[in-house]
Motif scaffolding. Structure first.
Motif, PDB file in Angstrom:
ATOM      1  N   THR A 233       0.871  -1.174   0.000  1.00  0.00           N
ATOM      2  CA  THR A 233       0.000   0.000   0.000  1.00  0.00           C
ATOM      3  C   THR A 233       0.903   1.218   0.000  1.00  0.00           C
TER       4      THR A 233
ATOM      5  N   ALA B  68      -5.443   3.381   0.514  1.00  0.00           N
ATOM      6  CA  ALA B  68      -6.096   2.701   1.632  1.00  0.00           C
ATOM      7  C   ALA B  68      -5.626   1.256   1.708  1.00  0.00           C
ATOM      8  N   THR B  69      -5.559   0.738   2.915  1.00  0.00           N
ATOM      9  CA  THR B  69      -5.166  -0.654   3.094  1.00  0.00           C
ATOM     10  C   THR B  69      -6.248  -1.579   2.543  1.00  0.00           C
TER      11      THR B  69
ATOM     12  N   ALA C 235      -9.067  -4.519   2.252  1.00  0.00           N
ATOM     13  CA  ALA C 235     -10.221  -4.739   3.127  1.00  0.00           C
ATOM     14  C   ALA C 235      -9.938  -5.682   4.287  1.00  0.00           C
TER      15      ALA C 235
ATOM     16  N   SER D 247      -5.469  -5.210   8.881  1.00  0.00           N
ATOM     17  CA  SER D 247      -5.859  -4.585  10.144  1.00  0.00           C
ATOM     18  C   SER D 247      -6.380  -3.189   9.838  1.00  0.00           C
ATOM     19  N   GLU D 248      -7.534  -2.865  10.353  1.00  0.00           N
ATOM     20  CA  GLU D 248      -8.209  -1.603  10.042  1.00  0.00           C
ATOM     21  C   GLU D 248      -8.432  -1.484   8.535  1.00  0.00           C
TER      22      GLU D 248
ATOM     23  N   GLY E 223      -9.244  -1.048   4.781  1.00  0.00           N
ATOM     24  CA  GLY E 223     -10.069  -0.109   4.053  1.00  0.00           C
ATOM     25  C   GLY E 223     -10.337   1.179   4.808  1.00  0.00           C
ATOM     26  N   GLN E 224     -10.007   1.198   6.090  1.00  0.00           N
ATOM     27  CA  GLN E 224     -10.250   2.387   6.905  1.00  0.00           C
ATOM     28  C   GLN E 224      -8.974   3.167   7.156  1.00  0.00           C
ATOM     29  N   ARG E 225      -7.842   2.546   6.968  1.00  0.00           N
ATOM     30  CA  ARG E 225      -6.567   3.203   7.228  1.00  0.00           C
ATOM     31  C   ARG E 225      -5.935   3.600   5.906  1.00  0.00           C
ATOM     32  N   THR E 226      -5.594   4.870   5.794  1.00  0.00           N
ATOM     33  CA  THR E 226      -4.960   5.390   4.591  1.00  0.00           C
ATOM     34  C   THR E 226      -3.542   5.798   4.938  1.00  0.00           C
TER      35      THR E 226
END
Length: 151
Positions: free
Chosen positions: A61, A66-67, A69, A72-73, A75-78
């Motif tokens: 990434t 974004a990480t 899906a 860890s975290e 799709g929410q961690r960029t």
């Protein structure tokens, strides 16, 4: 070195002060480095291959992405402008941590024990193999960007 809230805020302040044109010139070096670490992690994970799902799930990434899906975290961690991640795991491979760190025997409800699995590290060794090269590449990109910006 432990990262305290104060040191984290200080680092964030220094990163915010970096001119955008320098960040833009450093990002390709970060992206290339993350991809190399991911490729080495996949090569090291081959030793634990049974189905191949773990090896195939290793992803890089890059900055501002974004990480995946199932990370860890996911799709929410960029990743920040100057950050990259290597992740392992997807719907079919949720066992990367077990391969990396191994397992210890557990006692079942009936009193029997489960087996153990020795650690077969792949992520941390991949980072250690590439750390010096990554640091040199990024330092070189930063120095080149600064030289070009000052001309």
């Amino acid at each position: 070195m432990s990262i305290t809230r104060q040191s984290s805020d200080a680092i964030a302040k220094r990163l915010a002060a970096i001119p955008r044109e320098i960040i833009a010139k450093v990002q390709p070096a970060i992206r290339r480095s993350v991809e190399e670490v991911a490729a080495d992690a996949a090569a090291l994970a081959e030793a634990s291959r049974s189905t191949g799902s773990l090896v195939e799930s290793i992803e890089a990434t890059g900055p501002n992405e974004a990480t995946p899906a199932y990370a860890s975290e996911g799709g929410q961690r960029t990743a920040h402008d100057l950050q990259g991640f290597v992740t392992a795991g997807n719907r079919d491979a949720r066992h990367g941590h077990l391969v990396e760190f191994g397992t210890a025997p557990r006692i079942r409800r009936d009193g029997s024990t489960t087996g153990t699995m020795p650690a077969t590290p792949f992520l941390l060794p991949a980072w250690r193999l590439n750390r010096t090269r990554v640091q040199r590449r990024i330092n070189s990109a930063v120095n080149k960007a600064i030289r070009e910006a000052s001309q």
